[in-house]
Every structure is written in C-alpha cells, then in structure tokens.
Write a protein that holds these residues in place. Structure first.
Motif, PDB file in Angstrom:
ATOM      1  N   HIS A   8     -20.997   5.168  10.582  1.00  7.13           N
ATOM      2  CA  HIS A   8     -20.164   5.307  11.775  1.00  7.13           C
ATOM      3  C   HIS A   8     -19.681   6.737  11.939  1.00  7.13           C
ATOM      4  N   CYS A   9     -19.787   7.220  13.183  1.00  7.26           N
ATOM      5  CA  CYS A   9     -19.312   8.581  13.476  1.00  7.26           C
ATOM      6  C   CYS A   9     -17.878   8.537  13.989  1.00  7.26           C
ATOM      7  N   ILE A  10     -17.393   7.352  14.333  1.00  7.54           N
ATOM      8  CA  ILE A  10     -16.008   7.193  14.758  1.00  7.54           C
ATOM      9  C   ILE A  10     -15.218   6.626  13.587  1.00  7.54           C
ATOM     10  N   ALA A  11     -13.929   6.840  13.619  1.00  9.67           N
ATOM     11  CA  ALA A  11     -13.077   6.302  12.562  1.00  9.67           C
ATOM     12  C   ALA A  11     -12.973   4.789  12.729  1.00  9.67           C
ATOM     13  N   LEU A  12     -13.175   4.074  11.640  1.00 12.32           N
ATOM     14  CA  LEU A  12     -12.972   2.629  11.630  1.00 12.32           C
ATOM     15  C   LEU A  12     -11.784   2.340  10.735  1.00 12.32           C
ATOM     16  N   SER A  13     -10.880   1.526  11.214  1.00 16.12           N
ATOM     17  CA  SER A  13      -9.717   1.164  10.407  1.00 16.12           C
ATOM     18  C   SER A  13     -10.154   0.210   9.296  1.00 16.12           C
ATOM     19  N   LYS A  14      -9.298   0.053   8.310  1.00 17.68           N
ATOM     20  CA  LYS A  14      -9.604  -0.909   7.245  1.00 17.68           C
ATOM     21  C   LYS A  14      -9.758  -2.304   7.835  1.00 17.68           C
ATOM     22  N   VAL A  39     -24.253 -10.841  -0.424  1.00 20.88           N
ATOM     23  CA  VAL A  39     -24.395 -10.027   0.795  1.00 20.88           C
ATOM     24  C   VAL A  39     -23.563  -8.769   0.593  1.00 20.88           C
ATOM     25  N   ASN A  40     -24.229  -7.629   0.633  1.00 21.70           N
ATOM     26  CA  ASN A  40     -23.587  -6.340   0.398  1.00 21.70           C
ATOM     27  C   ASN A  40     -23.439  -5.593   1.722  1.00 21.70           C
ATOM     28  N   VAL A  41     -22.233  -5.061   1.969  1.00 27.26           N
ATOM     29  CA  VAL A  41     -21.985  -4.270   3.169  1.00 27.26           C
ATOM     30  C   VAL A  41     -21.324  -2.972   2.720  1.00 27.26           C
ATOM     31  N   ARG A  42     -21.909  -1.871   3.117  1.00 30.43           N
ATOM     32  CA  ARG A  42     -21.410  -0.542   2.714  1.00 30.43           C
ATOM     33  C   ARG A  42     -21.104   0.257   3.968  1.00 30.43           C
ATOM     34  N   PHE A  43     -19.954   0.894   4.015  1.00 26.65           N
ATOM     35  CA  PHE A  43     -19.564   1.730   5.149  1.00 26.65           C
ATOM     36  C   PHE A  43     -19.707   3.197   4.773  1.00 26.65           C
ATOM     37  N   VAL A  44     -20.333   3.947   5.659  1.00 22.96           N
ATOM     38  CA  VAL A  44     -20.560   5.368   5.431  1.00 22.96           C
ATOM     39  C   VAL A  44     -19.982   6.136   6.617  1.00 22.96           C
ATOM     40  N   ASP A  45     -18.986   6.967   6.337  1.00 19.06           N
ATOM     41  CA  ASP A  45     -18.415   7.806   7.388  1.00 19.06           C
ATOM     42  C   ASP A  45     -19.422   8.923   7.677  1.00 19.06           C
ATOM     43  N   ALA A  46     -20.069   8.835   8.813  1.00 19.79           N
ATOM     44  CA  ALA A  46     -21.114   9.793   9.166  1.00 19.79           C
ATOM     45  C   ALA A  46     -20.605  10.859  10.139  1.00 19.79           C
ATOM     46  N   SER A  47     -19.289  10.989  10.249  1.00 20.00           N
ATOM     47  CA  SER A  47     -18.731  11.938  11.217  1.00 20.00           C
ATOM     48  C   SER A  47     -19.072  13.387  10.879  1.00 20.00           C
ATOM     49  N   ASN A  48     -19.359  13.672   9.616  1.00 14.97           N
ATOM     50  CA  ASN A  48     -19.706  15.038   9.223  1.00 14.97           C
ATOM     51  C   ASN A  48     -21.183  15.211   8.913  1.00 14.97           C
ATOM     52  N   SER A  49     -21.997  14.204   9.230  1.00 13.22           N
ATOM     53  CA  SER A  49     -23.431  14.342   8.981  1.00 13.22           C
ATOM     54  C   SER A  49     -24.146  14.579  10.313  1.00 13.22           C
ATOM     55  N   CYS A  50     -25.359  15.052  10.219  1.00 17.33           N
ATOM     56  CA  CYS A  50     -26.127  15.370  11.414  1.00 17.33           C
ATOM     57  C   CYS A  50     -27.221  14.334  11.629  1.00 17.33           C
ATOM     58  N   TYR A  52     -30.325  13.455  14.496  1.00 25.73           N
ATOM     59  CA  TYR A  52     -31.069  13.976  15.642  1.00 25.73           C
ATOM     60  C   TYR A  52     -31.862  12.846  16.269  1.00 25.73           C
ATOM     61  N   ILE A  53     -31.808  12.764  17.568  1.00 28.28           N
ATOM     62  CA  ILE A  53     -32.587  11.804  18.327  1.00 28.28           C
ATOM     63  C   ILE A  53     -33.283  12.590  19.430  1.00 28.28           C
ATOM     64  N   GLY A  54     -34.584  12.455  19.495  1.00 26.97           N
ATOM     65  CA  GLY A  54     -35.336  13.220  20.489  1.00 26.97           C
ATOM     66  C   GLY A  54     -35.206  14.716  20.300  1.00 26.97           C
ATOM     67  N   GLY A  55     -35.006  15.130  19.049  1.00 25.80           N
ATOM     68  CA  GLY A  55     -34.892  16.555  18.750  1.00 25.80           C
ATOM     69  C   GLY A  55     -33.531  17.148  19.049  1.00 25.80           C
ATOM     70  N   LYS A  56     -32.556  16.311  19.438  1.00 27.54           N
ATOM     71  CA  LYS A  56     -31.224  16.806  19.775  1.00 27.54           C
ATOM     72  C   LYS A  56     -30.199  16.173  18.853  1.00 27.54           C
ATOM     73  N   GLU A  57     -29.259  17.000  18.412  1.00 27.05           N
ATOM     74  CA  GLU A  57     -28.212  16.490  17.540  1.00 27.05           C
ATOM     75  C   GLU A  57     -27.322  15.535  18.325  1.00 27.05           C
ATOM     76  N   ARG A  58     -27.021  14.393  17.692  1.00 31.29           N
ATOM     77  CA  ARG A  58     -26.196  13.374  18.343  1.00 31.29           C
ATOM     78  C   ARG A  58     -25.245  12.762  17.316  1.00 31.29           C
ATOM     79  N   SER A  59     -24.101  12.357  17.775  1.00 29.38           N
ATOM     80  CA  SER A  59     -23.183  11.553  16.975  1.00 29.38           C
ATOM     81  C   SER A  59     -23.475  10.105  17.316  1.00 29.38           C
TER      82      SER A  59
END
Length: 175
Positions: A8-14, A39-50, A52-59
């Motif tokens: 997730h690129c947006i903040a998710l609350s607990k 059943v395993n569920v892992r949350f990854v804060d992707a707000s600081n990762s890059c 690219y879709i169609g060659g363009k950086e996207r959040s």
C-alpha cells in the motif's frame, strides 16, 4: 498455506489492516476450505518504493496472493477470489477514505499459483485439493498440541470442530 502481500502506498490504520487481514482470511478459508491458521497476510508500506507502469513511475496499491494451484481449483475460482479481494478493499479502504482520492484505489490484484511446497508450524503443506485428507491425518497431532496449550492449535481444533465445511471434510472416509 497462501501468502497475501498487501502493498500500500497510502497509510492504512491498524484497524484497516486488521479488518483487511480478517476479510482476506475469511474469503480464502471459505473459498478453498482452508483453516484460518494457515492463511498468511503481510502488509508492506510501499509509500517509499518505486513502481512503474507503462514506463512511468506511479504510486499504487496492490495485493499479490501466492497460492497453491491444482486440485479442483479453476481459473474462474481465482478470478472470483481476485474480485472479492478487490471488493473488501473497496469496503474497508476506499469507502473509509473521506477525501475519495484516487490514491486509495486498489490498482492491482495478482493471484500467483506459485507455492509448490512449504512448511507451516512444523507441517508440510498439503497439495491443493488434498486439504481434507491432510487435516484428517494430522488432527491427532493438532489435538495433542492444543492439549499442550499451544494457542494456535487450540484455535485450529476449535475451528475444525465448529466450521461445517471443515468438519464435514475431515470426517469423510477415504475411498
């Protein structure tokens, strides 16, 4: 057995993470007759990762599910799962986004049939479609661990007894 990675690129609350993890677990366990413990569920804060879709950086927000393919699981089963995962994201995250921004949208759901083998809690994973036999074969050990006070297995044994889909499958005779 499955692993869902929620990037997730947006903040998710607990509370949102808890609700998403519970909803994804419920979807998977009921779709494929799987106990919740696996059943395993892992949350990854992707707000600081890059990304690219169609060659363009996207959040973007995306959920990648690594599952066991085969057995009687069809492409249609996994397509339905992808849609239902999207639906729970929309209920929990998008409707909770007061600003209604595009950033809260779930942009991608990928179901990857890539789990060939693995171990969880000391048990080899069953092949897809062989969960009932696996549960039945391991029930005595699960019960033993529960009696020893292992909270995960206390919950597992209770779930195996209380869920009609698990109870019926684990009591079926092998022919």
């Amino acid at each position: 057995m499955p692993l869902y990675e929620v990037e997730h690129c947006i903040a998710l609350s607990k509370a949102q993470r808890d609700e998403l993890a519970q909803a994804i677990t419920l979807l998977h366990t009921r779709k494929f007759t799987t106990p919740s413990l696996f059943v395993n569920v892992r949350f990854v804060d992707a707000s600081n990762s890059c990304s690219y879709i169609g060659g363009k950086e996207r959040s973007i927000n995306r959920i990648i599910a690594y599952v066991r393919p085969g057995g009687n699981r069809t492409t249609a089963d996994f397509e339905e799962l992808a849609q239902r995962v999207t639906d729970v994201w929309n209920q929990i995250v998008v409707q909770g986004d007061q600003s209604g921004t595009k950033e809260s949208q779930l942009n991608r759901v990928f179901i990857m049939g890539t789990i060939t083998a693995g171990m969880e809690n000391g048990f080899l994973l069953p092949r897809a479609g062989e969960d009932a036999t696996w549960l039945r074969d391991h029930a005595p050990r699960f019960e033993e661990l529960a009696k020893q006070g292992d909270s995960d297995f206390i919950e597992l044994v209770a779930e195996m007894e209380s869920r009609d889909d698990l109870s019926a499958k684990t009591k079926q005779r092998i022919v």
